[in-house]
Design an enzyme around this catalytic site. Structure first.
Site, short mmCIF file in Angstrom:
data_model
loop_
_atom_site.label_atom_id
_atom_site.label_comp_id
_atom_site.label_asym_id
_atom_site.label_seq_id
_atom_site.Cartn_x
_atom_site.Cartn_y
_atom_site.Cartn_z
N PHE A 1 0.81 -1.22 0.00
CA PHE A 1 0.00 0.00 0.00
C PHE A 1 0.84 1.27 0.00
CE2 PHE A 1 -0.64 2.88 3.63
CZ PHE A 1 0.24 2.36 4.55
N LYS A 2 2.14 1.15 0.33
CA LYS A 2 3.00 2.32 0.31
C LYS A 2 3.03 2.99 -1.07
CE LYS A 2 4.62 1.75 4.59
NZ LYS A 2 3.97 0.52 5.07
N ASP A 3 2.74 2.19 -2.12
CA ASP A 3 2.69 2.76 -3.47
C ASP A 3 1.61 3.83 -3.60
OD1 ASP A 3 4.71 1.15 -4.61
OD2 ASP A 3 3.31 -0.51 -4.88
#
Ligand code: PLP
Length: 492
Positions: free
Chosen positions: A111-113
């Protein structure tokens, strides 16, 4: 120039949104916050039938208000494009009677993307806006996923170099391989002997070190951060709370205005803080459910009002949440205290000297109104993966499984509201733990297990992970945390 942002720890430090994005963290060690978050309301009926990128434009430009609207549009459109393997960007999937919001379809499968595909654009636009000629060195500590997502986002960008530190024994094999094989002419990666908290504390120290700042200045560089201490990381994460809510409404699962629960697998408190910001901006939220693993410092805090990091550090099946100092909690308490910077400074000083602090009853009550906390141990995490796969043929990663399990626990107390669980990583990022939860112990190497998991479940392996094992290792140094501050000599 407007200065709607300030340091959580003092009103002396004020700046605009774009300046906060460039600086990453305030010179007094505080985090940048927008003072008037609670009056920036979004009318949800304006978001009806809008695409992810359209909602992103509306929300991001509302908060990052010194960026011209066209500039935000440019950033959003370049960030959320074909790099994401789903046209929805963040698909909302029905699992049983609940919903899983898949935040892992970006270029590094975590999810860091969601934030790190846009942060490089926000940073370069900010440099232009402020006519800054200096170059930027992005300094990042990672518990595994931020590092890769930041490297991927910032690679080969002119005027920016990126330096990542990860705990050598604290990340999965896949995470490590993703980072050490990173290409790009401006990327630097070091493994450190220590855990994530060691890496993060050292990075924060470097930020507040005058001597280092001066040295960098001589070389025409200034420091910034890709961690969720950077407000530019948090703001883009608010978007998917609104987006998933609108999807639920579109699917006629809720009526517009009906409150829902979000369960968030939590480490540094960034993702869930974005949920709090969404709620402040008018999203109908019943509870934000904070899910932890055995490092349950946030669980204890939400239950008792005392944050106490003096406890053993556990390595768990969900390494990206193996954190004892959750930086963004500082922002939550700032807002709940009515922007009382002195108070925040006193708590953070206590955290530094004693490793703990307690908040006032008033703040504790506000936390109780909106938050619930739970935690899941390793065995329960594995059992949840197995159960959800068995019952619904849906494959959870270990972090998402922690959240799913806590969501189920909360459903016993509150069967009425609809539930959205945030899925923060592809199961293939943690293949070994996921595979073993389903099919028992296996000592093959992690890439082999990835293939086995695919053969057995038929869930497709994300493209970036499929090709990973054949990549060359480029960054192989392991250093002590005391030497982190010396890395600049090599890079600049
Ligand atoms: C970073 C991360 C988390 C925790 O998010 P925070 O914003 O740090 O609370 C959870 N799951 C995964 C897979 C992550 O990479």
């Amino acid at each position: 120039m407007n200065s709607n942002f300030e340091s959580t720890r003092g009103k002396k430090i004020q700046c605009s949104a774009s300046q906060a994005v460039i600086k990453g963290i305030a010179n007094d060690g505080g985090l940048f916050v927008r003072r008037d978050m609670d009056i920036l309301k979004i009318n949800i009926s304006d978001l009806k039938n809008k695409k992810y990128t359209e909602i992103a434009e509306i929300i991001i430009s509302k908060i990052l208000d010194d960026y011209p609207k066209e500039s935000i549009k440019y950033c959003v459109e370049n960030a959320y494009d074909k790099k994401f393997s789903s046209d929805d960007i963040t698909p909302l999937v029905k699992v049983g009677n609940d919903y899983v919001l898949e935040l892992f379809h970006g270029p590094t499968s975590a999810f860091k993307d969601m934030a790190l595909s846009i942060l490089p654009y926000l940073s370069t636009e900010a440099l232009k806006l402020n006519e800054i000629k200096e170059k930027i060195l992005i300094l990042t500590a990672t518990s595994g996923d931020t590092g890769k997502a930041a490297l991927e986002g910032f690679k080969n960008i002119d005027g920016i170099k990126i330096l990542v530190f990860f705990p050598n024994d604290g990340v999965s094999k896949v995470q490590k391989k993703q980072m050490v094989s990173q290409e790009g002419n401006n990327t630097y990666v070091y493994a450190i002997n220590g855990n994530f908290d060691d890496a993060q504390s050292e990075v924060k120290k470097i930020f507040t070190n005058e001597e280092i700042r001066e040295k960098l200045k001589e070389k025409n560089y200034s420091l910034s951060s890709a961690n969720s201490i950077n407000i530019g990381r948090l703001v883009p994460q608010i978007v998917y709370y609104f987006y998933s809510y609108m999807k639920l409404a579109e699917m006629n699962e809720i009526t517009l205005g009906e409150k829902v629960n979000f369960t968030v697998p939590t480490g540094n408190f960034g993702d869930i803080l974005a949920g709090y910001y969404a709620e402040l901006m008018g999203l109908p939220v019943n509870k934000l459910i904070c899910a932890s693993n055995e490092n349950n410092v946030l669980y204890d805090f939400i239950k008792t009002g005392t944050y106490d990091r003096n406890r053993p550090f556990h390595k768990t099946l969900s390494p990206s949440m193996d954190i004892l100092i959750s930086s963004n909690l500082e922002r939550l308490i700032y807002h709940l205290s009515g922007s009382n910077n002195e108070y925040i400074k006193s708590l953070m000083d206590k955290l530094k000297s004693e490793g703990k602090y307690s908040v006032s009853d008033e703040i504790k009550n506000s936390i109780d109104n909106l938050f619930y906390a739970g935690y899941t141990k390793g065995l329960q995490t594995s059992e949840t993966i197995k159960k959800v796969y068995g019952e619904y043929n849906y494959l959870l990663d270990t972090h998402t499984a922690v959240a799913y399990s806590v969501m189920e626990e909360f459903k016993q107390k509150d069967p009425h509201h609809k539930n959205i669980v945030l899925a923060t990583a592809s199961p293939y990022k943690f293949s070994k733990a996921v595979y073993e939860s389903l099919f028992g112990e296996n000592n093959a190497d992690e890439f082999k297990i990835m293939e086995l998991l695919n053969e057995k479940t038929r869930v497709p392996i994300p493209e970036n992970l499929k090709t990973l094992k054949d990549k060359k290792d480029i960054h192989t140094s392991v250093i002590n945390k005391e030497d982190m501050k010396n890395c600049f000599e090599v890079i600049l």
